[in-house]
Design an enzyme around this catalytic site. Sequence first.
Site, short mmCIF file in Angstrom:
data_model
loop_
_atom_site.label_atom_id
_atom_site.label_comp_id
_atom_site.label_asym_id
_atom_site.label_seq_id
_atom_site.Cartn_x
_atom_site.Cartn_y
_atom_site.Cartn_z
N ASP A 61 0.98 -1.06 -0.06
CA ASP A 61 0.03 -0.10 0.03
C ASP A 61 0.76 1.34 0.08
OD1 ASP A 61 -1.46 2.12 0.55
OD2 ASP A 61 -2.84 1.12 2.36
N ILE A 62 0.83 2.10 -1.20
CA ILE A 62 2.00 3.08 -1.20
C ILE A 62 1.53 4.12 -0.32
CG2 ILE A 62 2.44 2.38 -3.63
CD1 ILE A 62 1.17 5.01 -4.65
N ASN A 88 3.18 2.16 -10.75
CA ASN A 88 1.67 2.21 -11.51
C ASN A 88 0.68 2.57 -10.59
OD1 ASN A 88 -0.52 1.31 -13.80
ND2 ASN A 88 -0.88 0.14 -12.08
N SER A 138 0.15 10.76 -17.24
CA SER A 138 -1.04 10.92 -17.97
C SER A 138 -1.01 12.01 -18.87
CB SER A 138 -2.02 11.01 -16.93
OG SER A 138 -3.45 11.31 -17.68
N TYR A 192 -6.68 15.07 -10.13
CA TYR A 192 -5.93 13.84 -10.54
C TYR A 192 -5.10 14.27 -11.50
CZ TYR A 192 -4.89 9.97 -13.66
OH TYR A 192 -4.08 9.05 -14.10
N LYS A 196 -0.75 14.37 -11.52
CA LYS A 196 0.29 13.54 -12.44
C LYS A 196 1.12 14.87 -13.21
CE LYS A 196 -1.34 9.61 -12.33
NZ LYS A 196 -0.43 8.42 -12.00
#
Length: 281
Positions: A61-62, A88, A138, A192, A196
């Site tokens: 779990d990062i 990822n 992304s 999000y 990124k």
Amino acid sequence: MSTKVAVVTGSNKGIGYAIVRGLCKQFKGDVFLTARNEELGKMAIQSLNEEGFSPKFHQLDITDQASIEKLKDFLKNTYGGLDILVNNAGMAYKNASPAPFAEQAEVTNKTNYFGTIAVCDALFPLLRPHARVVHLSSMASSYAIRKCSPEVQAKFLNPNITIEELTALMNDFIQAAKNGEHEKKGYPSSAYSMSKVGISVLTHIQQRQLSADSREDIIVNSCCPGYVDTDMSSHKGPKTIDEGADTPIYLALLPEGTKSPAGDFVADRKVYKFNEYEYKM
């Protein structure tokens, strides 16, 4: 000679799962599928076993430092190093989510940006000469940076920016979102996408640091996998997970002595400036 080893974070489904599958086909070493949920991770392993592949599993779990440390200690004690790291793991709120933007900004960046940095801080000391690191960024980072004010863009795109300065910018975005003034301060309304941006900029900084490292030929790149049919895209993307995994796998397997790409933003195996990239369906 010690066994080579690859780790793919957040890989029990979607693009991560396809990256594990691709590495099992091409990488001469052990490939670790990781997942927060042990049961889901082991189900993914079983599915790949049924296809004739033999990846290994480790819980990760990062957003949990203890979980990251367990993986680090395991890799150090079992392999003595690390040859491929594919970051990822990530999350995104759905467009229709009722969650307040302040919450979205904090929670998304806790995983996508701060979680990735925590993994790097723990595992980068284990990277062996010729190691390859791939961050899943992304196309959203490309749109987001262009929506930032010129002043904010200049800070992110400063070629000499440090990780400390980048993290301060990410925290400034989160705090501005909490105060309801992120747009006024020059940030876009996408948690999000901003996470990124952080990953795309982080890549340049890390390559700069690794190029000065005594360990030879360690390369880190970020990439846009494209618009892929996954849970995260609500299965709207036209690409299959294997098509989405193509560029990350290509970057993970760059041959020794590669000079480019290095510290770059890559899409469809081509190098772009992330602030100029435009995705074409």
